[in-house]
Design an enzyme around this catalytic site. Sequence first.
Site, short mmCIF file in Angstrom:
data_model
loop_
_atom_site.label_atom_id
_atom_site.label_comp_id
_atom_site.label_asym_id
_atom_site.label_seq_id
_atom_site.Cartn_x
_atom_site.Cartn_y
_atom_site.Cartn_z
N HIS A 135 0.87 -1.17 0.00
CA HIS A 135 0.00 0.00 0.00
C HIS A 135 0.91 1.22 0.00
CE1 HIS A 135 -3.87 -2.03 1.35
NE2 HIS A 135 -2.96 -2.99 1.54
N LYS A 216 -6.02 -4.75 -9.48
CA LYS A 216 -6.31 -5.28 -8.15
C LYS A 216 -7.81 -5.28 -7.90
CE LYS A 216 -6.17 -6.44 -3.80
NZ LYS A 216 -5.56 -5.61 -2.76
N HIS A 218 -10.45 -5.74 -4.93
CA HIS A 218 -10.50 -5.69 -3.46
C HIS A 218 -11.94 -5.66 -2.99
CE1 HIS A 218 -9.86 -4.57 0.71
NE2 HIS A 218 -8.57 -4.78 0.54
N HIS A 271 -3.66 -12.48 0.46
CA HIS A 271 -4.33 -12.88 1.71
C HIS A 271 -4.92 -14.28 1.65
CE1 HIS A 271 -3.72 -9.02 3.51
NE2 HIS A 271 -4.43 -8.39 2.61
N HIS A 319 -9.47 -0.65 7.58
CA HIS A 319 -10.64 -0.82 6.72
C HIS A 319 -11.79 0.11 7.07
CE1 HIS A 319 -9.01 -4.06 4.30
NE2 HIS A 319 -8.40 -4.44 5.41
#
Length: 566
Positions: A135, A216, A218, A271, A319
């Site tokens: 990130h 990506k 997510h 993950h 988050h």
Amino acid sequence: MKISRHAYADTYGPTTGDRVRLADTDLWIKVERDLTTYGDEVKFGGGKVIRDGMGQSQLSRDQVMDLVITNALIVDHWGIIKADVGIKDGRIAAIGKAGNPDTQPNVDINIGAATEVIAGEGKILTAGGIDSHVHFICPQLVEEALTSGVTTLIGGGTGPATGTNATTCTPGSWNIGRMLQAADAFPINMGFLGKGNASLPQSLEEQVRAGVLGLKLHEDWGTTPAAIDNCLSVAERFDVQVTIHTDTLNESGFVEDTIAAFKDRTIHTYHTEGAGGGHAPDIIKACGEANVLPSSTNPTTPFTANTIDEHLDMLMVCHHLDPSIPEDVAFAESRIRRETISAEDALHDMGALSMHGSDSQAMGRVGEVILRTWQSASVMKRDRGTLPEDKGDHDNFRIKRYIAKYTINPAITHGIAHEIGSIEVGKLADLVLWKPAFFGVKPSLVLKGGVIVTAPMGDPNASIPTPQPVHYRPMFGSFGGSRTASCVSFVSQAGLDEGIGEKLGLQKRLVAVKNIRGLRKSDLIHNNALPRIEVDPQNYQVRADGQLLWFEPSKVLPMAQRYFLF
């Protein structure tokens, strides 16, 4: 003349058959081969070999190396060998025996007046690390990564924006352009991921043409089966990678639905682990799929007595969750499971989890990818014993397996293995030199494209380099034109075809990723196991091919406090 092994190792470093301990771990490497020549080793210094007419030849610059690392112990996925390493024009040009061909036999790395020397005697040489889960929240993470031995960062973001705090996406052509321009300022390789969450292709195609090296998906942006299918379809057309953080809440489907949406297409699953996110509680099943290239991140590795306690607060912050909302707390708690965290370490040790990244500042620590990789390897040797592939008094295969997790495997996965990821002739000289006692903890030198970019350095006003305070400082390779000449930005071929370098005024060399689509887990090195994973939905116990994967959390780790007293 004969010399004892001990005296030889003190002078020229370990040779074939010698064993070396890695830091304070339980891991031992054993030298497999020595490419130098006994009695004709080269060494720099007063009264030593590399002098005019002795180990240094009269050859001109076009016939000699720009830099030679002497008598280094190379640790890479392909072997553990002692050799001299020659570097020319920023690339690894030869691995073998250095010296003067006019006075010494078997020389394949010429030393001349145009050659600089780094003493590798008694030191370990590895490829620069690749962190494929970054990130980009703050620019200061570059220094932290470099001083840990990481020389390439792959991920997404635009700074401390709320979206970046949670997701590794650099969304849209304007943001992508700004980040590529910013990358010119840093002495490290970079590549950016666009936002892949869309059900129609146009916005994704725009981002690929703007220069991202991949897309990506997510869950915080909505990782639905439709978005997955669309994103992978775009990636197939442009030969870029897709990384995915799946749906923790199982709102749009379960892990089986997500795997079905892949349609057997290549994907890098972020993950694939115990607590990082994705389908609760069984995202870890994905590491048993042949088209899935799985990684995990370092907040949960190795599993320790403190892992569970620190995770809830980290997750709430990253988050954008509210601890006063019960549903947000339930979301967070569903991701943190002791049983799957413990299984994560074992799956790494089995070679079922293929890569290891940081998840920098989004629950992970950018400066601890390498550190935690080796801590995990040592813990697994303690808990699971010696691997079947390691026979005798060493851990060479386990060490090759673990070093591949942050070097060659992320390079293969993201289509950059033709440039970096291993110590092989033709690749960029992104190299890290370690004292064995500090292996994996504190590098002695970090080179980018054959130039030293950071190193521990003493007082600049001292009479020699070593007086306190000694700490990592940027070196000449971190400044001016040397910085951009020794580093690259990885982009899509479509971005190159669009001329983004000229349009954005970029100074770093742009390198297109390639050979990504169609990759299988079998293409990854030492980490391509495909166990049948079962997760009990009631107690979260994980089994691989019927074997329960559970180990008690560690209370004491190697490579820890004794290395960070000052």
